[in-house]
Design an enzyme around this catalytic site. Structure first.
Site, PDB file in Angstrom:
ATOM      1  N   ASP A   1       0.872  -1.175   0.000  1.00 41.51           N
ATOM      2  CA  ASP A   1       0.000   0.000   0.000  1.00 41.51           C
ATOM      3  C   ASP A   1       0.911   1.228   0.000  1.00 41.51           C
ATOM      4  O   ASP A   1       1.700   1.417   0.931  1.00 41.51           O
ATOM      5  CB  ASP A   1      -0.858  -0.048   1.271  1.00 41.51           C
ATOM      6  CG  ASP A   1      -1.790   1.138   1.406  1.00 41.51           C
ATOM      7  OD1 ASP A   1      -1.592   2.159   0.711  1.00 41.51           O
ATOM      8  OD2 ASP A   1      -2.716   1.038   2.228  1.00 41.51           O
ATOM      9  N   ILE A   2       0.787   2.052  -1.007  1.00 42.18           N
ATOM     10  CA  ILE A   2       1.718   3.179  -1.163  1.00 42.18           C
ATOM     11  C   ILE A   2       1.590   4.192  -0.029  1.00 42.18           C
ATOM     12  O   ILE A   2       2.540   4.917   0.256  1.00 42.18           O
ATOM     13  CB  ILE A   2       1.531   3.838  -2.557  1.00 42.18           C
ATOM     14  CG1 ILE A   2       2.781   4.619  -2.957  1.00 42.18           C
ATOM     15  CG2 ILE A   2       0.292   4.714  -2.599  1.00 42.18           C
ATOM     16  CD1 ILE A   2       2.815   5.015  -4.421  1.00 42.18           C
TER      17      ILE A   2
ATOM     18  N   GLY B   1      -9.443   4.904  -5.779  1.00 40.36           N
ATOM     19  CA  GLY B   1      -8.147   4.243  -5.942  1.00 40.36           C
ATOM     20  C   GLY B   1      -7.066   4.821  -5.035  1.00 40.36           C
ATOM     21  O   GLY B   1      -7.307   5.125  -3.868  1.00 40.36           O
ATOM     22  N   VAL B   2      -5.873   4.961  -5.584  1.00 39.89           N
ATOM     23  CA  VAL B   2      -4.736   5.483  -4.818  1.00 39.89           C
ATOM     24  C   VAL B   2      -5.058   6.870  -4.253  1.00 39.89           C
ATOM     25  O   VAL B   2      -4.701   7.174  -3.109  1.00 39.89           O
ATOM     26  CB  VAL B   2      -3.490   5.651  -5.711  1.00 39.89           C
ATOM     27  CG1 VAL B   2      -2.297   6.082  -4.891  1.00 39.89           C
ATOM     28  CG2 VAL B   2      -3.150   4.397  -6.443  1.00 39.89           C
ATOM     29  N   ASP B   3      -5.694   7.681  -5.067  1.00 38.98           N
ATOM     30  CA  ASP B   3      -6.022   9.051  -4.685  1.00 38.98           C
ATOM     31  C   ASP B   3      -6.850   9.063  -3.396  1.00 38.98           C
ATOM     32  O   ASP B   3      -6.524   9.769  -2.430  1.00 38.98           O
ATOM     33  CB  ASP B   3      -6.807   9.670  -5.853  1.00 38.98           C
ATOM     34  CG  ASP B   3      -6.857  11.180  -5.814  1.00 38.98           C
ATOM     35  OD1 ASP B   3      -6.122  11.779  -5.011  1.00 38.98           O
ATOM     36  OD2 ASP B   3      -7.640  11.752  -6.585  1.00 38.98           O
TER      37      ASP B   3
ATOM     38  N   TYR C   1      -8.489   4.258 -14.665  1.00 36.98           N
ATOM     39  CA  TYR C   1      -8.259   4.805 -16.006  1.00 36.98           C
ATOM     40  C   TYR C   1      -8.011   3.733 -17.070  1.00 36.98           C
ATOM     41  O   TYR C   1      -7.814   4.060 -18.250  1.00 36.98           O
ATOM     42  CB  TYR C   1      -7.138   5.839 -15.996  1.00 36.98           C
ATOM     43  CG  TYR C   1      -7.567   7.199 -15.436  1.00 36.98           C
ATOM     44  CD1 TYR C   1      -8.868   7.422 -14.992  1.00 36.98           C
ATOM     45  CD2 TYR C   1      -6.685   8.264 -15.377  1.00 36.98           C
ATOM     46  CE1 TYR C   1      -9.271   8.655 -14.486  1.00 36.98           C
ATOM     47  CE2 TYR C   1      -7.080   9.516 -14.880  1.00 36.98           C
ATOM     48  CZ  TYR C   1      -8.370   9.692 -14.434  1.00 36.98           C
ATOM     49  OH  TYR C   1      -8.765  10.927 -13.944  1.00 36.98           O
TER      50      TYR C   1
END
Ligand code: ADP
Length: 169
Positions: A10-11, A32-34, A126
């Protein structure tokens, strides 16, 4: 020489100077990541994004470009927001995806960041095919002159990790 590392994870937990966010051009949050970065990093990141929209980026961040904010409560010091292209079968947008990596590294150099974590930009909501997204990510980072000592790709699942492993050869 920039070292490339591939990890599963997990970033938002990455212990690096800067984490790259696969943002959308509004900079005002998404999935998502954002979504994960804003949730874990807290409201300071969104406040910084709103400030950018009110000043230098009234129309949002164009696809392929990058901009930095605080990382709030994340272990990282900065978040570098970049906007990947939406995948299109009938149009080659590879250069815009490559630009996300180049521009993020340029911003990282401006900040003085030595370790930078990237997600698989554009390969989630995306719609970019993971193998191709991984190939573009790895080849672009290898071809970009930068003072960043370590680029760490933080891949969320086995399929992404596998694709990046193949791409890194
Ligand atoms: P985009 O809109 O650019 O496609 P997404 O956030 O939807 O961006 O997805 C990009 C990649 O990041 C996908 O492979 C997704 O599985 C992955 N991802 C989602 N959440 C995280 C996270 N917390 N850490 C690392 N990668 C993540």
């Amino acid at each position: 020489m920039t070292e490339i590392a591939l990890v599963r994870g997990d970033i938002t937990e990455a212990d690096v100077d800067a984490v790259v966010n696969a943002a959308n051009s509004s900079l005002l949050g998404g999935g998502g990541v954002d979504g994960a970065i804003h949730r874990r990093g807290g409201p300071e990141i969104l406040a910084a994004c709103r400030e950018l929209r009110a000043t230098s980026l009234p129309d949002g961040l164009p696809t392929g470009q990058a901009v930095a904010t605080t990382a709030g409560h994340l272990p990282a010091r900065w978040v570098i927001h970049t906007v990947g292209p939406v995948y299109a079968k009938r149009e080659d947008r590879s250069d815009l995806l490559a630009s996300c990596y180049r521009e993020s590294l340029r911003v990282a150099d401006e900040l003085g960041a030595r370790t930078v974590a990237f997600p698989a930009i554009s390969a989630g909501i995306y719609g970019w095919p993971m193998d191709d997204a991984a190939r573009i990510a790895v080849t672009t980072v290898r071809a970009t002159p930068t003072d960043v000592a370590e680029v760490r790709f933080v891949l969320f699942d086995d399929a992404a990790h596998q694709a990046f492993t193949v791409a890194a050869g």
